[in-house]
Design an enzyme around this catalytic site. Sequence first.
Site, PDB file in Angstrom:
ATOM      1  N   ASP A  47      -8.458 -20.677  -5.275  1.00 55.79           N
ATOM      2  CA  ASP A  47      -8.214 -19.914  -4.057  1.00 55.79           C
ATOM      3  C   ASP A  47      -6.718 -20.053  -3.759  1.00 55.79           C
ATOM      4  O   ASP A  47      -6.269 -21.102  -3.296  1.00 55.79           O
ATOM      5  CB  ASP A  47      -9.067 -20.509  -2.923  1.00 55.79           C
ATOM      6  CG  ASP A  47      -8.780 -19.853  -1.584  1.00 55.79           C
ATOM      7  OD1 ASP A  47      -7.894 -18.987  -1.522  1.00 55.79           O
ATOM      8  OD2 ASP A  47      -9.450 -20.236  -0.598  1.00 55.79           O
ATOM      9  N   GLY A  68      -3.489 -11.550  -8.450  1.00 57.24           N
ATOM     10  CA  GLY A  68      -4.445 -11.970  -7.417  1.00 57.24           C
ATOM     11  C   GLY A  68      -4.088 -11.427  -6.043  1.00 57.24           C
ATOM     12  O   GLY A  68      -2.918 -11.301  -5.702  1.00 57.24           O
ATOM     13  N   SER A  71      -6.373  -5.651  -2.966  1.00 52.82           N
ATOM     14  CA  SER A  71      -5.750  -4.581  -3.753  1.00 52.82           C
ATOM     15  C   SER A  71      -5.814  -3.198  -3.114  1.00 52.82           C
ATOM     16  O   SER A  71      -5.442  -2.213  -3.751  1.00 52.82           O
ATOM     17  CB  SER A  71      -6.379  -4.540  -5.144  1.00 52.82           C
ATOM     18  OG  SER A  71      -7.709  -4.137  -5.025  1.00 52.82           O
ATOM     19  N   SER A 107       3.118  -2.285  -5.850  1.00 49.96           N
ATOM     20  CA  SER A 107       2.280  -1.090  -5.847  1.00 49.96           C
ATOM     21  C   SER A 107       3.068   0.154  -5.452  1.00 49.96           C
ATOM     22  O   SER A 107       4.077   0.060  -4.738  1.00 49.96           O
ATOM     23  CB  SER A 107       1.144  -1.305  -4.849  1.00 49.96           C
ATOM     24  OG  SER A 107       0.446  -0.103  -4.609  1.00 49.96           O
ATOM     25  N   HIS A 109       2.145   1.856  -3.263  1.00 48.42           N
ATOM     26  CA  HIS A 109       2.000   1.903  -1.803  1.00 48.42           C
ATOM     27  C   HIS A 109       3.117   1.176  -1.060  1.00 48.42           C
ATOM     28  O   HIS A 109       3.193   1.257   0.161  1.00 48.42           O
ATOM     29  CB  HIS A 109       0.610   1.412  -1.411  1.00 48.42           C
ATOM     30  CG  HIS A 109      -0.448   2.290  -2.005  1.00 48.42           C
ATOM     31  ND1 HIS A 109      -0.635   3.595  -1.600  1.00 48.42           N
ATOM     32  CD2 HIS A 109      -1.314   2.080  -3.049  1.00 48.42           C
ATOM     33  CE1 HIS A 109      -1.587   4.150  -2.344  1.00 48.42           C
ATOM     34  NE2 HIS A 109      -2.012   3.251  -3.229  1.00 48.42           N
ATOM     35  N   TYR A 132      -1.401  -3.075   3.501  1.00 49.33           N
ATOM     36  CA  TYR A 132      -1.385  -3.487   2.087  1.00 49.33           C
ATOM     37  C   TYR A 132      -0.013  -3.210   1.460  1.00 49.33           C
ATOM     38  O   TYR A 132       0.555  -4.071   0.777  1.00 49.33           O
ATOM     39  CB  TYR A 132      -2.504  -2.724   1.368  1.00 49.33           C
ATOM     40  CG  TYR A 132      -2.417  -2.742  -0.127  1.00 49.33           C
ATOM     41  CD1 TYR A 132      -2.617  -3.926  -0.834  1.00 49.33           C
ATOM     42  CD2 TYR A 132      -2.136  -1.569  -0.844  1.00 49.33           C
ATOM     43  CE1 TYR A 132      -2.525  -3.937  -2.220  1.00 49.33           C
ATOM     44  CE2 TYR A 132      -2.062  -1.573  -2.219  1.00 49.33           C
ATOM     45  CZ  TYR A 132      -2.250  -2.758  -2.902  1.00 49.33           C
ATOM     46  OH  TYR A 132      -2.156  -2.782  -4.275  1.00 49.33           O
TER      47      TYR A 132
HETATM   48  C1  15L Z   1      -3.161   0.336  -5.572  1.00 49.46           C
HETATM   49  O1  15L Z   1      -2.178  -0.289  -5.236  1.00 49.46           O
HETATM   50  C2  15L Z   1      -4.495  -0.307  -5.681  1.00 49.46           C
HETATM   51  O2  15L Z   1      -4.405  -1.651  -6.048  1.00 49.46           O
HETATM   52  C3  15L Z   1      -5.439   0.426  -6.589  1.00 49.46           C
HETATM   53  O3  15L Z   1      -6.744  -0.044  -6.341  1.00 49.46           O
HETATM   54  C4  15L Z   1      -5.383   1.932  -6.400  1.00 49.46           C
HETATM   55  O4  15L Z   1      -5.933   2.269  -5.168  1.00 49.46           O
HETATM   56  C5  15L Z   1      -3.940   2.404  -6.532  1.00 49.46           C
HETATM   57  O5  15L Z   1      -3.074   1.688  -5.704  1.00 49.46           O
HETATM   58  C6  15L Z   1      -3.781   3.897  -6.242  1.00 49.46           C
HETATM   59  O6  15L Z   1      -2.877   4.274  -5.509  1.00 49.46           O
HETATM   60  O7  15L Z   1      -4.540   4.648  -6.832  1.00 49.46           O
END
Ligand code: 15L
Length: 269
Positions: A47, A68, A71, A107, A109, A132
């Site tokens: 963890d 980890g 997500s 990501s 995102h 996120y």
């Molecule tokens: C991400 O950052 C996620 O971890 C993944 O599960 C997808 O949702 C991906 O982006 C996305 O934008 O498709």
Amino acid sequence: MKTILITGAAGDVGTHLRRELAGKYRIRASDLRPLKKLGQEAFMRADISKMTDALRITRGVDAVVHLGGYSVEGRWEGILSANIIGCYNVFEAARRNGVRRILFPTSNHAVGFYRREQTIDHRVYPKPDSRYGVSKVFGEALGSLYADKYGMQVFCMRLGNVNPLPIDKRRLSIWLSPRDLAQLVSIGIDHPEVRFEIVYGISANKRAWYDNSNAYRLGYRPQDDSEVHAADVLAREKPGDPVAERFQGGVFCVAEEVPNPAPLPRRKR
Ligand code: 15L
């Protein structure tokens, strides 16, 4: 052979990566959840929101691939514990254990509020589209700190969508095939000149929104392009939320919680 730690190894991306990298590195896999073993990986349950666990799993490895964490977009408490506290613990534990190299899968995102007609490179300022996304910007900032202050080698990959096949119109722009993911991760582990890098984790997609020249500079030569699947994907596409459609981050720009995209059947090579 280098020993690498993969955190979050039981997840979708971790599972693709373990399969793709088997035999190339000695893999120590770690997760909160039990692991469906694929091969020779050693498994350590941990963890990462607990520093003692982070210290235990990072001991004696050459590099950490820190998958980890949480997500997708979700409740702040979960993101805080996994992606802020957990991410800090992994970087700090690696430093204390003398591990010099960390790969951080950030990501798309982290930059999801750029508009779809814009092409962005690794130097744009972050425009996260969700809590996120903010947690991924935090991880990138932490990586920059650990590179500049402690001389660690940090490779941040702004991942698109890792999947055997692209699943919708937005993902045609950000798709990353498992074998291209493995190639990019190998560069992050082995390239001698990594200090602090941001690259985009996408295949050679014709519809990409990213100028991925930093990855190409380091030798990345993706083999796949989502375009070969475009006709199938677009035939299934239904109109979505207009705000989500305007921005690169899609539904993350409007939703408070996002389910994980459903895994698709076997990949085609
Ligand atoms: C991400 O950052 C996620 O971890 C993944 O599960 C997808 O949702 C991906 O982006 C996305 O934008 O498709």
